[in-house]
Design a protein around this motif. Structure first.
Motif, short mmCIF file in Angstrom:
data_model
loop_
_atom_site.label_atom_id
_atom_site.label_comp_id
_atom_site.label_asym_id
_atom_site.label_seq_id
_atom_site.Cartn_x
_atom_site.Cartn_y
_atom_site.Cartn_z
N ARG A 83 12.91 -40.69 -14.51
CA ARG A 83 12.49 -40.83 -13.11
C ARG A 83 12.54 -42.27 -12.62
NH1 ARG A 83 7.08 -38.05 -12.81
NH2 ARG A 83 7.97 -36.93 -14.58
N PHE A 84 12.43 -43.24 -13.54
CA PHE A 84 12.44 -44.65 -13.14
C PHE A 84 13.85 -45.26 -13.16
CE2 PHE A 84 8.18 -44.22 -15.34
CZ PHE A 84 7.45 -44.13 -14.17
N LEU A 85 14.86 -44.48 -13.52
CA LEU A 85 16.22 -44.98 -13.67
C LEU A 85 17.11 -44.48 -12.54
CD1 LEU A 85 16.57 -44.34 -17.50
CD2 LEU A 85 16.25 -46.56 -16.39
N ARG A 86 18.01 -45.33 -12.09
CA ARG A 86 18.96 -44.97 -11.04
C ARG A 86 20.35 -45.40 -11.45
NH1 ARG A 86 15.13 -42.66 -10.02
NH2 ARG A 86 13.88 -42.53 -8.12
N GLU A 87 21.31 -44.50 -11.31
CA GLU A 87 22.68 -44.85 -11.63
C GLU A 87 23.22 -45.84 -10.60
OE1 GLU A 87 25.29 -41.61 -12.42
OE2 GLU A 87 24.21 -41.03 -14.23
N ARG A 88 24.13 -46.68 -11.05
CA ARG A 88 24.77 -47.68 -10.22
C ARG A 88 26.10 -48.00 -10.88
NH1 ARG A 88 22.24 -53.49 -11.92
NH2 ARG A 88 24.43 -54.02 -11.65
N PRO A 89 26.96 -48.78 -10.26
CA PRO A 89 28.23 -49.11 -10.93
C PRO A 89 27.99 -49.72 -12.31
CG PRO A 89 28.35 -49.72 -8.62
CD PRO A 89 26.93 -49.30 -8.87
N GLY A 90 28.58 -49.12 -13.31
CA GLY A 90 28.45 -49.59 -14.68
C GLY A 90 27.29 -48.98 -15.43
N LEU A 91 26.34 -48.36 -14.73
CA LEU A 91 25.15 -47.81 -15.37
C LEU A 91 25.14 -46.29 -15.27
CD1 LEU A 91 22.40 -48.20 -16.78
CD2 LEU A 91 21.36 -48.36 -14.52
N GLU A 92 25.19 -45.62 -16.41
CA GLU A 92 25.09 -44.17 -16.50
C GLU A 92 23.71 -43.82 -17.03
OE1 GLU A 92 27.09 -40.44 -19.00
OE2 GLU A 92 27.93 -42.47 -19.17
N VAL A 93 23.08 -42.82 -16.46
CA VAL A 93 21.74 -42.40 -16.86
C VAL A 93 21.83 -41.04 -17.54
CG1 VAL A 93 19.44 -41.76 -16.05
CG2 VAL A 93 20.62 -43.72 -15.03
N LEU A 94 21.19 -40.93 -18.69
CA LEU A 94 21.20 -39.67 -19.44
C LEU A 94 19.78 -39.30 -19.84
CD1 LEU A 94 22.71 -37.39 -20.99
CD2 LEU A 94 22.81 -38.97 -22.96
N ARG A 95 19.37 -38.11 -19.45
CA ARG A 95 18.07 -37.57 -19.89
C ARG A 95 18.31 -36.87 -21.22
NH1 ARG A 95 15.06 -32.78 -19.52
NH2 ARG A 95 12.80 -33.12 -19.27
N ALA A 96 17.74 -37.43 -22.29
CA ALA A 96 17.99 -36.88 -23.62
C ALA A 96 16.90 -37.34 -24.58
CB ALA A 96 19.36 -37.31 -24.14
N ASP A 97 16.78 -36.62 -25.68
CA ASP A 97 15.83 -36.93 -26.74
C ASP A 97 16.60 -37.54 -27.90
OD1 ASP A 97 13.95 -36.97 -28.78
OD2 ASP A 97 13.07 -35.03 -28.23
N VAL A 98 16.28 -38.77 -28.24
CA VAL A 98 17.02 -39.47 -29.29
C VAL A 98 16.86 -38.78 -30.65
CG1 VAL A 98 15.13 -41.03 -29.89
CG2 VAL A 98 17.49 -41.76 -30.24
N THR A 99 15.85 -37.94 -30.79
CA THR A 99 15.67 -37.23 -32.05
C THR A 99 16.49 -35.95 -32.11
OG1 THR A 99 13.76 -35.94 -31.25
CG2 THR A 99 13.31 -38.11 -32.22
N GLY A 100 17.14 -35.58 -31.02
CA GLY A 100 17.93 -34.36 -30.99
C GLY A 100 19.23 -34.48 -31.78
N PRO A 101 19.72 -33.36 -32.31
CA PRO A 101 20.92 -33.41 -33.15
C PRO A 101 22.19 -33.77 -32.40
CG PRO A 101 20.27 -31.13 -32.72
CD PRO A 101 19.16 -32.00 -32.20
N ASP A 102 22.24 -33.53 -31.10
CA ASP A 102 23.45 -33.78 -30.33
C ASP A 102 23.34 -35.02 -29.45
OD1 ASP A 102 24.65 -31.47 -31.37
OD2 ASP A 102 23.66 -30.23 -29.87
N PHE A 103 22.41 -35.89 -29.76
CA PHE A 103 22.19 -37.06 -28.94
C PHE A 103 23.46 -37.91 -28.88
CE2 PHE A 103 21.07 -41.63 -29.07
CZ PHE A 103 20.64 -41.76 -27.75
N ALA A 104 24.02 -38.07 -27.67
CA ALA A 104 25.22 -38.90 -27.44
C ALA A 104 26.33 -38.58 -28.43
CB ALA A 104 24.86 -40.38 -27.49
N ALA A 105 26.49 -37.31 -28.76
CA ALA A 105 27.46 -36.90 -29.78
C ALA A 105 28.86 -37.37 -29.42
CB ALA A 105 27.45 -35.38 -29.93
N GLY A 106 29.55 -37.92 -30.40
CA GLY A 106 30.94 -38.32 -30.23
C GLY A 106 31.15 -39.64 -29.52
#
Length: 270
Positions: A83-106
């Motif tokens: 909720r505190f993050l906003r996308e802008r040029p160069g900045l991508e926002v991802l809602r994810a749990d770093v403990t999840g098995p598919d976190f940023a996969a690949g």
């Protein structure tokens, strides 16, 4: 849940992002620590052409400064609540749990950075290994977390009482554990990174400073966990908040240990 097991997670049992003022509390911490974080990231070479992953990005201060000051090519800012993050040029926002098995996969990044995240998570060694996998060959993983400098040799003050109650209360409530943080260099090496190094920064506690306001707000938001330990009551928490803002305050803040390790250039992705 058995006795002694944490009953929740960061952002749920305590430090809920929807609570009024939580973004401001995070920003007070950023004002205290961002300059040293950026100095280290830039010393490691973060700059034009770098792709970066900022884990537990909070209000996005480090992500924004990587783009604006270091001039990196891109930042993926990740948090369980964005909720505190906003996308802008160069900045991508991802809602994810770093403990999840598919976190940023690949995906692989030249810089993977996480600050004040792993201290609140279970299975910390597994998460470090997972973050190391997100680093591209020749890239660097940078981890920062708190180190408790409140020793048993110090005389009792409102501050030491509050800090001891806070660490114990957070451990019992959400599993926060800073006792293992000095093991970062060894854990980074175990994750296959080489060379590794570490440093520590302890910002000054001064009346009215962002750091003092951060701790005061942190105690307010973790008050139930602190009083639940039996080490302090509400009056003691109130006294600690007043102590932080007085000239009587003579204490060390928690330190921030930062460790980093490089992915060998010839390392093949798993």
């Amino acid at each position: 849940m058995s006795a002694g097991e944490p009953g929740g997670r960061y952002g749920e049992a305590v430090f809920r992002p929807e609570q009024a003022g939580e973004g401001e509390r995070i920003d007070f911490g950023a004002l205290a620590y961002d300059d040293i974080t950026m100095a280290r990231l830039r010393a490691l070479g973060a700059g034009p052409g770098w792709s970066c992953l900022d884990v537990g990005a909070g209000t996005g201060t480090v992500s924004g400064r990587l783009l604006d000051e270091a001039g990196v090519a891109s930042v993926l800012a990740v948090d369980r609540d964005v909720r505190f993050l906003r996308e802008r040029p160069g900045l991508e926002v991802l809602r994810a749990d770093v403990t999840g098995p598919d976190f940023a996969a690949g995906r692989r990044f030249r810089l993977v950075h996480a600050r004040f995240v792993l201290m609140h998570l279970p299975e910390r060694e597994r998460v470090i290994a997972a973050l190391a996998e997100r680093v591209e060959p020749g890239g660097v993983l940078v981890l920062s977390d708190a180190v408790d400098l409140t020793s048993g040799l110090e005389p009792g003050t409102p501050y030491t009482a509050a800090m001891r109650a806070m660490w114990q209360g957070l451990r019992e409530t959400i599993g926060t554990d800073v006792s293992w943080v000095p093991s970062y260099p060894r854990l980074l090496r175990r994750a296959g990174l080489v060379p590794v190094a570490a440093e520590m920064h302890v910002p000054p506690l001064e009346p009215g400073s962002p750091l003092s306001r951060f701790w005061a707000d942190t105690w307010e938001r973790s008050r139930a966990a602190m009083t639940g330990t039996g080490l302090v009551d509400d009056a003691a928490v109130d006294a600690a908040v007043r102590y932080l803002d007085s000239e009587e305050c003579a204490a060390l803040s928690a330190g921030m240990l930062t460790a980093w390790g490089w992915k060998p250039a010839g390392a093949a992705p798993r």
